[in-house]
Design a protein around this motif. Structure first.
Motif, PDB file in Angstrom:
ATOM      1  N   PHE A   1       0.801  -1.181   0.076  1.00  0.00           N
ATOM      2  CA  PHE A   1       0.128   0.072   0.039  1.00  0.00           C
ATOM      3  C   PHE A   1       0.911   1.017  -0.044  1.00  0.00           C
ATOM      4  CE2 PHE A   1      -2.844  -3.101   1.413  1.00  0.00           C
ATOM      5  CZ  PHE A   1      -4.176  -2.991   0.966  1.00  0.00           C
ATOM      6  N   GLY A   2       0.403   2.282  -0.528  1.00  0.00           N
ATOM      7  CA  GLY A   2       0.939   3.538  -0.531  1.00  0.00           C
ATOM      8  C   GLY A   2       0.166   4.519   0.158  1.00  0.00           C
TER       9      GLY A   2
ATOM     10  N   LYS B   1       0.051   8.742   1.021  1.00  0.00           N
ATOM     11  CA  LYS B   1       0.514  10.060   0.746  1.00  0.00           C
ATOM     12  C   LYS B   1      -0.357  10.976   1.750  1.00  0.00           C
ATOM     13  CE  LYS B   1       1.960   9.369  -4.153  1.00  0.00           C
ATOM     14  NZ  LYS B   1       3.465   9.530  -3.842  1.00  0.00           N
TER      15      LYS B   1
ATOM     16  N   PHE C   1      -0.878  14.907   2.179  1.00  0.00           N
ATOM     17  CA  PHE C   1      -1.036  16.328   1.581  1.00  0.00           C
ATOM     18  C   PHE C   1      -1.399  17.209   2.661  1.00  0.00           C
ATOM     19  CE2 PHE C   1      -1.650  13.362  -1.966  1.00  0.00           C
ATOM     20  CZ  PHE C   1      -0.588  13.777  -2.705  1.00  0.00           C
TER      21      PHE C   1
ATOM     22  N   ASP D   1       5.265  10.458   2.420  1.00  0.00           N
ATOM     23  CA  ASP D   1       5.197   9.501   1.309  1.00  0.00           C
ATOM     24  C   ASP D   1       5.575   8.032   1.765  1.00  0.00           C
ATOM     25  OD1 ASP D   1       4.608   7.976  -1.202  1.00  0.00           O
ATOM     26  OD2 ASP D   1       6.149   9.426  -2.448  1.00  0.00           O
TER      27      ASP D   1
ATOM     28  N   LEU E   1       5.354   3.735   2.174  1.00  0.00           N
ATOM     29  CA  LEU E   1       5.023   2.600   1.579  1.00  0.00           C
ATOM     30  C   LEU E   1       4.772   1.453   2.877  1.00  0.00           C
ATOM     31  CD1 LEU E   1       7.512   2.710  -1.135  1.00  0.00           C
ATOM     32  CD2 LEU E   1       5.166   2.726  -1.615  1.00  0.00           C
TER      33      LEU E   1
ATOM     34  N   MET F   1      -4.195   9.982   1.392  1.00  0.00           N
ATOM     35  CA  MET F   1      -4.572   9.227   0.311  1.00  0.00           C
ATOM     36  C   MET F   1      -3.818   7.964   0.211  1.00  0.00           C
ATOM     37  SD  MET F   1      -4.131  10.344  -3.726  1.00  0.00           S
ATOM     38  CE  MET F   1      -4.652   9.187  -4.660  1.00  0.00           C
TER      39      MET F   1
ATOM     40  N   THR G   1      -3.395   4.556  -1.631  1.00  0.00           N
ATOM     41  CA  THR G   1      -3.578   3.751  -2.731  1.00  0.00           C
ATOM     42  C   THR G   1      -3.101   2.274  -2.509  1.00  0.00           C
ATOM     43  OG1 THR G   1      -1.116   4.129  -3.396  1.00  0.00           O
ATOM     44  CG2 THR G   1      -2.808   5.823  -4.104  1.00  0.00           C
TER      45      THR G   1
ATOM     46  N   ASN H   1       7.636  -2.358  -4.550  1.00  0.00           N
ATOM     47  CA  ASN H   1       8.633  -1.561  -3.704  1.00  0.00           C
ATOM     48  C   ASN H   1       9.445  -2.450  -2.831  1.00  0.00           C
ATOM     49  OD1 ASN H   1       8.640   1.604  -4.464  1.00  0.00           O
ATOM     50  ND2 ASN H   1       6.710   1.025  -4.503  1.00  0.00           N
TER      51      ASN H   1
END
Lengths: 63, 251
Positions: B115-116, B118, B120, B205, B207, B235, B237, B244
């Protein structure tokens, strides 16, 4: 406003996908062949693509 | 013509069973997917024209789609776009030469998802929030620099001082959020990496590599973190194949 957020999320997801497929994953050292299309990749794709080609050139030359 | 490699998969003791699993999945340009196996690992490939290796956005997305479809049925290591070999013999040699490394990587990512995350921020909103607490400090600086009598110099110093302090506070703020997230994910016993202050708007950011059964827990946790940090936008994803978290290079 909501549409903007959704569009922005889609763009980020596509960028995440392009980044993974072009810059991550297992790489076969010295056996990568990739061509750059005449048409530009949209969004930051051009940057991603250039970065990817650069990475592969470095791998090929063993730097 | 060349063999495009999409993924290296765990085929277990019976690689002959792979054929049925590959049915219904097509390679780039509608090509047939086949396998090349060595012991308990297989490379999933298709035979393509060199033109298919052109990195157009549509082809790259199609390539990712094939890997995504494969990930539904296999534990796999995704290959980077453009990974090709000229012959089956070369592929066999590559699998044999790298067997231990590939097997080790496959065991590592088995039953796991990437999963990512982020995070903001709206720089103006954050700056307004953070700078409200440093006015006193700036006033103090003004009283010092005003002694020089040089208003241009004073304005410049004040501007730089303010920027520096806001940057410090933003970093501290990001570290607080990272600490909260790290504490949570350490508890979940996951693999994770963090980059902070990636850009003015992207402060984190991250992971993660999680067990499949931890997916719902993650979603709930991120939603709760979002509630606790209304100044930020989270967010999430994924799930992604483990792009990765694989040992990147094989010969």
């Amino acid at each position: 406003m909501r549409e903007n957020v959704v569009d922005q999320s889609k763009d980020i997801t596509i960028l995440e996908l392009l980044d993974r497929v072009l810059n991550k994953g297992v790489i076969l050292t010295g056996d990568i062949v990739i061509s750059v299309a005449d048409i530009d990749l949209v969004y930051l794709g051009v940057k991603l693509m250039l970065s990817s080609v650069e990475t592969m050139e470095q791998l090929k030359s063993g730097k | 013509m060349a063999r495009m490699i999409y993924a290296l998969v765990s085929s277990g003791e019976h690689p002959e069973n792979l054929h049925s699993k590959l049915q219904g999945i097509q390679g780039i340009g509608g090509t047939e997917l086949t396998k090349v196996s060595y012991e308990s690992i297989s490379a999933i490939i298709s035979e393509n024209e060199k033109a298919d290796f052109t990195a157009e956005k549509e082809k790259v997305i199609e390539f990712a789609g094939v890997i995504e479809a494969l990930s539904q049925g296999f534990t796999l290591l995704p290959m980077r776009f453009g990974s090709i070999m000229d012959s089956i013999e070369e592929l066999n040699t590559m699998l044999e030469r790298n067997y231990a490394k590939i097997r080790q990587n496959l065991d590592f990512v088995e039953n796991k998802l990437e999963f990512g995350l982020k995070i903001f921020c709206d720089p103006e909103k954050i700056t307004a929030e953070l700078s409200s607490g440093i006015v006193a400090g700036i006033d103090h600086a003004e009283s010092i620099t005003s002694e020089s009598g040089n208003s241009v110099f004073r304005d410049y110093v004040n501007k730089k001082l303010r920027e520096h302090r806001i940057e410090e506070l933003r970093l501290k703020y990001a570290e607080t959020v990272i600490a909260e997230i790290t504490e949570y994910f350490t508890g979940m016993n996951t693999m994770h990496t963090f980059r902070k202050m990636v850009s003015e708007t992207n402060i984190i950011d991250a992971l993660f590599l999680l067990d499949k059964d931890q997916k719902d827990t993650l979603v709930v946790a991120v939603a709760e973190m979002q509630k606790r940090n209304p100044l930020l936008s989270f967010m999430l994803t994924g799930p992604w194949p483990p792009y990765n978290f694989v040992d990147k290079s094989i010969k």
